[in-house]
Enzyme design. Structure first.
Site, PDB file in Angstrom:
ATOM      1  N   GLU A  87      44.096  44.731 -27.285  1.00 28.36           N
ATOM      2  CA  GLU A  87      44.946  44.943 -28.247  1.00 28.36           C
ATOM      3  C   GLU A  87      44.606  45.863 -29.472  1.00 28.36           C
ATOM      4  O   GLU A  87      45.569  46.733 -30.015  1.00 28.36           O
ATOM      5  CB  GLU A  87      45.080  43.468 -29.397  1.00 28.36           C
ATOM      6  CG  GLU A  87      46.150  43.370 -30.236  1.00 28.36           C
ATOM      7  CD  GLU A  87      45.316  42.823 -31.498  1.00 28.36           C
ATOM      8  OE1 GLU A  87      45.155  42.955 -32.652  1.00 28.36           O
ATOM      9  OE2 GLU A  87      45.065  41.198 -31.125  1.00 28.36           O
ATOM     10  N   GLU A 160      36.037  49.985 -31.306  1.00 27.77           N
ATOM     11  CA  GLU A 160      36.744  48.735 -31.430  1.00 27.77           C
ATOM     12  C   GLU A 160      36.148  47.423 -30.666  1.00 27.77           C
ATOM     13  O   GLU A 160      36.163  46.473 -31.504  1.00 27.77           O
ATOM     14  CB  GLU A 160      38.405  48.964 -31.003  1.00 27.77           C
ATOM     15  CG  GLU A 160      39.043  49.875 -31.917  1.00 27.77           C
ATOM     16  CD  GLU A 160      39.229  49.488 -33.283  1.00 27.77           C
ATOM     17  OE1 GLU A 160      39.476  48.279 -33.834  1.00 27.77           O
ATOM     18  OE2 GLU A 160      39.072  50.437 -34.167  1.00 27.77           O
TER      19      GLU A 160
END
Length: 1011
Positions: A87, A160
């Protein structure tokens, strides 16, 4: 012209809804079915993409706040958090927008009022909402390309997801001699740090571990930090290829923009794909038909809660298929009847009886999965009481089955449902998406979920047969097919987590040493990787962003249509009237201003407002009052109020605020309930001390977790409290000072009767209506007369005791420039705040633009991308006279503090472009022009005294801000203010070496008396 265009768009939406019928072809899609839902004033269309099989649900409604979402079924294969990390990484660049982080770079180029992405347990979705048609097209293009064609670079996965790197790479990049602590290797990554923060939250930990055991086939989609570091880059790419495909997608659009325009763009994106087999697996919970099961594991100790009341335990039943919407609705109703409110049987039998202090995080009916789960549990349980919880719950269930449910209680919940349908919210489309989406992904027909009246009618038909709810209890709850889940406190839990991380890190480093031949080579490899990432991150400041679409400042109207208000007096009370279409609802707000309220009373106002919703009156129990509130109102509330003056932020007023909502016919009852709750609550009843103790213990229980969920907000309040009167007042009732008070009171011995506290609460009761009152009412024009008459009778019924206190001593704002609060978190939360100017000052507009520039052009890049914090930014609060910086779930506070302190100089020296200024203005107007619910219209005037003229002037000032003005306010209010030591810096987290004697350390632990 614009208004006519909007009307035509709305008409087009409704025409399409009427004309489209099953079998119709629209831009590569086939209409499967349509449904008109009159009670929600909408028409739903269910379509399927012909080539890929993607499903699309369109809700046509005359609402300008349009919504889009694309979502994918993402059953997690393990606990590495691959759906969550994916995501994040999908938003880091795509084929059409091949720049670093287009999602965040779009934030200041859009007028959207909502823009985000979410990872749920078995699906991931990407929604936004906007009122601007061009903005909608822009964002839909970015979202579709990000999800279907992401670049998924390895460096984005490392940024991330997770990586190993030196703690302070900036020191290495500077080229000098780096200190050993700068070169120390640590685990990094935005998601890794986010989930470390989550695992610091005992409530989250309890819930996620419960999910592990009730749904063993569904892994942790967010990711367990202990497992995240097992995820490889190749696994991430494979998961995307298998799951982020149109055949596995569900799209959602809502509002008054034409559907045909949406479908044309969506079809162009989807048609590049061939149909594949979608992930349709809907995992079921554990099979409990063979009898009861028990799970017991360990969690952290809450240092602010009674050490003898640290257990959490719950009992759960597996219920029926949630696709049966009538049965699922009925089970949700049973859950509410059993657990909602102080008068509910479970509350009285469990919490009031002293078995625990509050509900466990999983309490209630969960219908989000394919099969429903009902749980009842407690936190704040003593070890000896843990075995008593389950039999007590089962006894209450048997008693309720025998007694049956009162019809008037059921009517109260149905009345709340009626009001929720009538209440005109500004984010109806987003709420609808949030309600439909999880069930849609588990196979529940979204048309069934939309059909409120059909569901209610079917429920009433079943109920009329007699014994319906009791029969559902027989079917699902009156058995011992249960899972009892208990979390015991472990004093070593946090240390064990840290030791595990240290061992895991050492193992990873040793593998690198083996592969590369020496420790030095491994160190060099990790440092080179980190510096390469740093170099790539630094490109963000020089990137050409021309590929990104944008709306423009010229699209923002210079004039804003003012909210029309009427001002009258009722007796001696000033009344603000807002006449608007409200679907037969009346909204009431009142503020009673109190001069020089003593500190000892102010700090207890939150407890007072809780107590009047708990204790009952001499002639009515709280259960009876709760039933009446549900049957006759949409809720009433009382709370503390303080506000700065828009012309002088150093001045503030405070008092008590009242609010309520009801159908027009029930307004007199709403007023009488408010009066009764405030004036007649019985603080002298024999039960009052114990009930107050339970309120305090519930508030104290889990407070460390509450702070962790919004630690930056607590840090900001604490920092700002040293700058202005209003900020100081708000911190007393809603900050760490209030936390200290509540935990201290909750820790008093059982023998304490709270006589001193109760006397103060009674004093607050006497003055609650005794100051200078003003009132605001929002309603339909034809209800004004009756409402004013009801208001007059209400005001005449109030006691007329005057309130006067000695003048308040001036508050000393000269202390604690640097404050640290030691709390048991694995990451940090911080804020630096500075005083600025009042709302009406000409400098206010450029300060707001500066905050946007620093957030999007500097803080996000330096603190989140490079520093690994989950969130960071700058903010300007125009009414409060405050400018500040914050960081959230931050692994590197020392670096962040340096960035905060140097941000002003960076802004002064920066050569701002016209595009930078344009982006910042657009970003600020997202909030200025965000849609408002009807009951919020005119509230800035009523609550804060901000006139329409003030708002219009500030609007023009914001549109006209220049680059020179931005540099001037950065110099004056940040650079020069820091030179004068005007700032207040606050950080929360584990106390480490950087917290030296220049900090004021505020211990939060409470020393409890011996029992």
């Amino acid at each position: 012209m614009f208004r006519n265009t909007a009307k035509r768009a709305a008409k087009a939406a409704s025409d399409l809804a009427q004309l489209s019928k099953p079998g119709d072809k629209l831009h590569g899609f086939t209409v499967l079915r349509t449904k008109h839902v009159p009670e929600l004033e909408l028409t739903a269309l269910h379509l399927r993409h012909d080539k890929t099989g993607a499903e699309h649900l369109h809700i046509a409604r005359d609402d300008s706040n349009n919504v889009f979402s694309i979502g994918f079924k993402t059953n997690p294969p393990d606990d590495t958090g691959v759906p969550h990390i994916l995501e994040h990484t999908t938003l880091c660049g795509s084929e059409k927008y091949p720049i670093r982080d287009p999602f965040f770079k779009m934030l200041p180029r859009t007028l959207s009022n909502f823009m985000n992405a979410f990872t749920a347990s078995d699906h991931t979705f990407y929604p936004f909402a906007t009122t601007n048609a061009q903005d909608f097209k822009n964002l839909m293009s970015v979202y579709l390309d990000a999800t279907l064609h992401p670049l998924l670079k390895k460096s984005d996965f490392q940024q991330e997801g997770w990586r190993i790197g030196p703690e302070n790479p900036q020191a290495l990049a500077a080229g000098g001699e780096a200190r050993p602590e700068d070169r120390k290797l640590v685990f990094k990554g935005v998601v890794y740090n986010e989930m470390k923060g989550q695992m610091s939250d005992a409530s989250y930990l309890f819930y996620i571990r419960f999910q592990d055991h009730i749904f063993p086939d569904i892994n942790n989609s967010g990711g367990d930090p202990q497992k995240i570091t097992d995820l490889t880059y190749e696994q991430l790419k494979k998961f995307h290829a298998e799951h982020y495909h149109p055949s596995n997608a569900k799209l959602f659009t809502y509002g008054n923009f034409p559907l045909a325009d949406h479908l044309k763009e969506i079809d162009a994106q989807l048609s590049a794909f061939e149909q594949i087999q979608a992930d349709k697996a809907n995992h079921r919970p554990i099979d409990l038909t063979s009898g009861p099961r028990e799970v017991r594991l360990f969690g952290p100790v809450d240092p602010l809660v009674d050490p003898n009341k640290q257990f959490k335990t719950s009992v759960s039943w597996v219920l029926g298929d949630t696709s049966n919407v009538v049965e699922s609705f009925s089970l949700a109703l049973i859950s509410a009847l059993l657990t909602d409110g102080y008068g509910s049987p479970m509350y009285k039998g469990l919490i009031e009886a002293g078995l625990g202090t509050d509900w466990s995080p999983n309490t209630g009916y969960d219908s989000s999965a394919k099969v429903g789960i009902f749980s009842v549990g407690l936190t704040g349980v003593q070890e000896d009481d843990v075995p008593k919880v389950k039999p007590t719950i089962q006894k209450i269930l048997r008693n309720m089955r025998e007694k049956g449910f009162d019809r008037h209680k059921i009517d109260g919940y149905l009345h709340q449902l009626e009001l929720s349908l009538k209440h005109k919210t500004a984010n109806f489309g987003m709420s609808l998406l949030q309600r439909l989406k999880p069930k849609w992904f588990t196979g529940v027909d979204p048309f069934d979920s939309l059909a409120w009246n059909d569901t209610l009618a079917a429920f009433e038909a079943e109920y009329a047969k007699g014994g319906y709810l009791e029969g559902l209890m027989d079917k699902y709850l009156l058995n011992d097919n249960t899972l009892t889940f208990t979390m015991a406190p472990s004093p070593d839990f946090i240390q064990e987590i840290a030791r595990e991380e240290e061992a895991r890190l050492k193992e990873r480093i040793n593998k690198a040493v083996e592969a590369l031949g020496s420790e030095e080579k491994a160190q060099q490899e990790f440092e080179a990787q980190e510096l390469a990432l740093l170099a790539e991150q630094n490109k963000t400041n020089t990137e050409d962003l021309s590929c990104l679409p944008s709306v423009h400042v010229k699209d923002i109207p210079r004039q804003k249509e003012p909210v029309v208000l009427r001002h009258e007096t009722v007796g001696t009370i000033k009344l603000q009237l807002r006449e608007a279409p409200t679907n037969g609802l009346t909204y009431f707000r009142a503020i009673n201003t109190l001069e020089s309220l003593p500190d000892e009373l102010r700090s207890l106002v939150p407890l007072f407002t809780d107590s009047i919703m708990r204790l009952g009156t001499k002639d009515m129990t709280m259960e009876q009052l709760e039933d009446l509130i549900k049957l006759k109102t949409g809720g009433v509330s009382v709370g503390y109020h303080s506000a700065s003056s828009p012309t002088d932020f150093t001045q503030a007023v405070e008092g008590i605020a009242f609010s309520g909502m009801a159908l027009d016919r029930n307004v007199p009852v709403m007023f009488d309930l408010l009066r009764k709750l405030v004036v007649e609550t019985n603080f002298d009843s024999p039960e009052a001390p114990q009930q107050i103790r339970q309120l305090l213990q519930a508030a104290a229980d889990g407070v460390v977790n509450d702070i962790a969920s919004s630690g930056h907000a607590y840090a900001r309040r604490a920092a700002e409290a040293g700058l202005s009167m209003d900020a100081w007042l708000k911190e007393q009732v809603g900050g760490l000072t209030q936390v200290r008070l509540v935990t201290s009171l909750a820790s008093r011995p059982e023998s304490d009767q709270f006589r001193d506290v109760i006397e103060k609460l009674k004093r607050i009761q006497e003055l609650a209506f005794a100051g200078t009152m003003r009132v605001a009412i929002t309603c339909d024009s034809n209800s004004v007369g009756n409402n004013v008459q009801a208001l007059s009778q209400f005001l005449q019924s109030l006691p007329s005791t005057p309130a006067s206190f000695p003048a308040r001593k001036p508050i000393d704002f000269s202390r604690n420039i640097k404050s640290f609060y030691p709390l048991p978190y694995q990451v940090y939360y911080g804020a630096l705040a500075l005083p600025t100017v009042s709302y009406t000052s000409a400098d206010n507009a450029p300060l707001s633009i500066l905050a946007s520039l620093l957030t999007h052009k500097h803080m996000h890049h330096e603190v989140r991308e490079k520093g690994g914090a989950y969130g960071a930014g700058a903010y300007s609060r125009p009414l409060d006279g405050v400018f500040g910086f914050y960081s959230y779930r931050d692994p590197n506070p020392v670096n962040t503090i340096n960035i905060m302190r140097n941000a002003g100089r960076w802004a002064v020296d920066k050569k701002w472009s016209d595009r930078d200024l344009e982006d910042a203005k657009i970003s600020v107007f997202q909030g200025v022009d965000a849609p408002r619910a009807v009951n919020e219209e005119g509230m800035s005037t009523f609550v804060y005294g901000i006139t329409e003229e003030m708002k219009q002037k500030r609007r023009e000032q914001l549109l006209d801000v220049t680059k020179d003005q931005v540099r001037e306010v950065a110099q004056k209010y940040i650079v020069e203010a820091l030179e004068k030591q005007s700032e207040r810096l606050v950080f929360l987290g584990e106390k480490r070496e950087f917290v030296d004697n220049t900090w004021t350390v505020n211990e939060m632990d409470i020393t409890r008396p011996a029992r």
